[in-house]
Design a protein around this motif. Structure first.
Motif, PDB file in Angstrom:
ATOM      1  N   ASN A   1      -6.898  -2.147  -0.312  1.00 40.00           N
ATOM      2  CA  ASN A   1      -7.108  -1.510  -1.291  1.00 40.00           C
ATOM      3  C   ASN A   1      -7.423  -2.625  -2.468  1.00 40.00           C
ATOM      4  OD1 ASN A   1      -7.182   1.057   0.144  1.00 40.00           O
ATOM      5  ND2 ASN A   1      -4.861   1.179  -0.130  1.00 40.00           N
TER       6      ASN A   1
ATOM      7  N   TYR B   1      -7.264  -1.958  -6.622  1.00 40.62           N
ATOM      8  CA  TYR B   1      -6.886  -0.719  -7.669  1.00 40.62           C
ATOM      9  C   TYR B   1      -7.655  -0.866  -9.097  1.00 40.62           C
ATOM     10  CZ  TYR B   1      -3.355  -0.057  -4.221  1.00 40.62           C
ATOM     11  OH  TYR B   1      -2.513   0.237  -2.951  1.00 40.62           O
TER      12      TYR B   1
ATOM     13  N   ALA C   1     -10.810   1.451  -1.315  1.00 36.96           N
ATOM     14  CA  ALA C   1     -10.415   0.839   0.197  1.00 36.96           C
ATOM     15  C   ALA C   1     -11.650   0.196   0.872  1.00 36.96           C
ATOM     16  CB  ALA C   1      -9.822   1.813   1.171  1.00 36.96           C
TER      17      ALA C   1
ATOM     18  N   ASP D   1       0.768  -1.278   0.153  1.00 37.77           N
ATOM     19  CA  ASP D   1       0.044  -0.054  -0.030  1.00 37.77           C
ATOM     20  C   ASP D   1       0.955   1.243   0.042  1.00 37.77           C
ATOM     21  OD1 ASP D   1      -2.494  -1.341  -0.230  1.00 37.77           O
ATOM     22  OD2 ASP D   1      -2.766  -1.277   2.127  1.00 37.77           O
TER      23      ASP D   1
END
Length: 427
Positions: A399, A401, A355, A312
């Motif tokens: 998270n 992406y 997130a 992260d």
């Protein structure tokens, strides 16, 4: 060739004013005395005398030095006349400076018109490449400084010792970066015809996988695995497990067809590009990376960036945190490599991850595909990743992406244990 001529030739300073050439000579001397003083070889007084001589010369000749703090690339420094045009700056690599400081014989061979005229050049290069105390980046820089000369130096070593793995690895890397893939494969085959090396078989497997030659890639990975198993050494355990993962991954890619194959390939190419971007950022922006680490810890009230936070953090640094020119390292990579506007948009999008606390609601590991749901918003996302340990009903935090019409893991997920997953499912 005397020392001054060698320095001018190796650093390409022939057209520079003598006061600038002398400044570089003094700067190199300063770097050496600081190292020697730290090692206790010379006194601090001797060190300070050399430093004062450098400062005096710079002031007397109205010279200015710039480095990364002045928006040069990492490991670059420049000396120029005060008031001179900055667009005429000619930065030098700090690795070139250390090469000329510590390996004059290697540098002399490098600038020689005829390598065959350099006595003992092969033994000299072998010693240099095999020396574990020499920073690997210096070895890479020597070869990449001028690819034609670098190739000749490596082939000189290989002609004498065909199984020298250091020369081989640098040569295939040189070919790969120059997109000379036919030459790279020929070098892999040449080396493997001489000796059975598990690392080279693995590298060859990755090379073939990127060319979408999955059958050949499988054979290479299996050869690497077989070598490890025959050796039976405990230190091979981690490498052996990695080869098994590679074999499983390539077998899945080989068996995919149609849209699933295209999507899996798109995911793989995205992962490879992101890996390249991270390497670019870590090598180019060392000082910025150190600053960013402190910022990241302060913003999140962390005492240290632990292993589970590492991906992260590096993703935040590469795709979210802007540099002095208001661009992220990821966007600089895209610009310098001339990427398409579509790819630039995707890279920019990596700076806006989602997130959350996610539950796996569907799995298709054969196609590297997962369906995950944000437990707070009930929003579902298609996640591409090589995470065979994730099963339906399991949860993870972190998270994800965005990339095209799917999401990526970003390198690591904080998977929750079974008890935590069950507790969340009861809520």
């Amino acid at each position: 060739m005397d020392q001054n001529e060698l320095m001018k030739s190796f650093l390409d300073l022939e057209d520079k004013e003598e006061e600038i050439v002398e400044a570089w000579a003094l700067f190199i001397a300063v770097q050496k005395v600081f190292r020697d003083a730290e090692a206790g070889i010379i006194s601090k007084r001797e060190r300070d005398n050399v430093q004062r001589a450098f400062i005096k010369h710079m002031r007397k000749n109205k010279l200015v030095m710039q480095d990364e703090e002045d928006k040069l690339k990492a490991h670059e420094v420049a000396i120029y006349k005060e008031g001179g045009a900055k667009n005429e700056l000619k930065p030098l690599s700090i690795f070139d400076l250390w090469l000329i400081a510590d390996f004059k014989d290697v540098c002399a061979a490098y600038v020689a018109d005829d390598l065959n005229s350099v006595e003992g050049v092969s033994d000299m290069m072998i010693k240099f490449l095999r020396d574990p105390s020499v920073d690997g980046r210096m070895k890479e820089r020597l070869i990449e400084k001028d690819m034609g000369k670098g190739e000749k130096l490596l082939n000189t070593v290989i002609d004498n010792i065909p199984t020298d793995v250091n020369a081989h690895l640098l040569l295939v890397e040189l070919y790969d970066r120059a997109e000379r893939y036919v030459d790279a494969e020929a070098e892999y085959k040449r080396f493997l015809s001489e000796t059975d090396d598990e690392v080279v078989w693995a590298n060859y497997g990755h090379f073939l996988e990127k060319r979408e030659r999955y059958e050949d890639s499988l054979d290479a990975f299996k050869n690497s695995l077989a070598h490890c198993e025959r050796a039976g050494k405990e230190e091979y355990r981690g490498f052996l497990d990695a080869m098994k993962d590679c074999i499983t991954r390539v077998e899945r890619m080989k068996n995919l067809e149609g849209e699933a194959a295209l999507k899996a390939r798109e995911y793989q190419e995205a992962e490879w590009m992101i890996e390249d971007i991270r390497e670019f950022a870590e090598n180019r922006f060392e000082k910025e990376l150190a600053k960013a680490e402190e910022e990241y810890k302060d913003e999140r009230d962390l005492e240290a960036i632990m292993l589970e936070d590492a991906f992260d953090f590096i993703n935040w640094f590469v795709f979210n945190r802007k540099l002095g020119d208001d661009k992220t390292p990821g966007m600089l990579y895209a610009e310098e490599n001339g990427l398409s506007s579509d790819l630039m948009g995707r890279i920019e999008g990596l700076g806006n991850p989602v997130a959350g606390n996610f539950e796996v609601v569907g799995v298709d590991h054969a196609a590297f595909k997962l369906l995950v749901k944000d437990r707070a918003t009930e929003t579902e996302y298609t996640l591409m990743g090589n995470v065979p340990e994730l099963i339906e009903g399991q949860t993870f935090v972190g998270n994800i992406y965005p990339w095209a019409d799917f999401y990526l893991t970003g390198g690591g997920l904080k998977v929750q244990d079974e008890e935590s997953s069950q507790d969340i499912n009861k809520e």
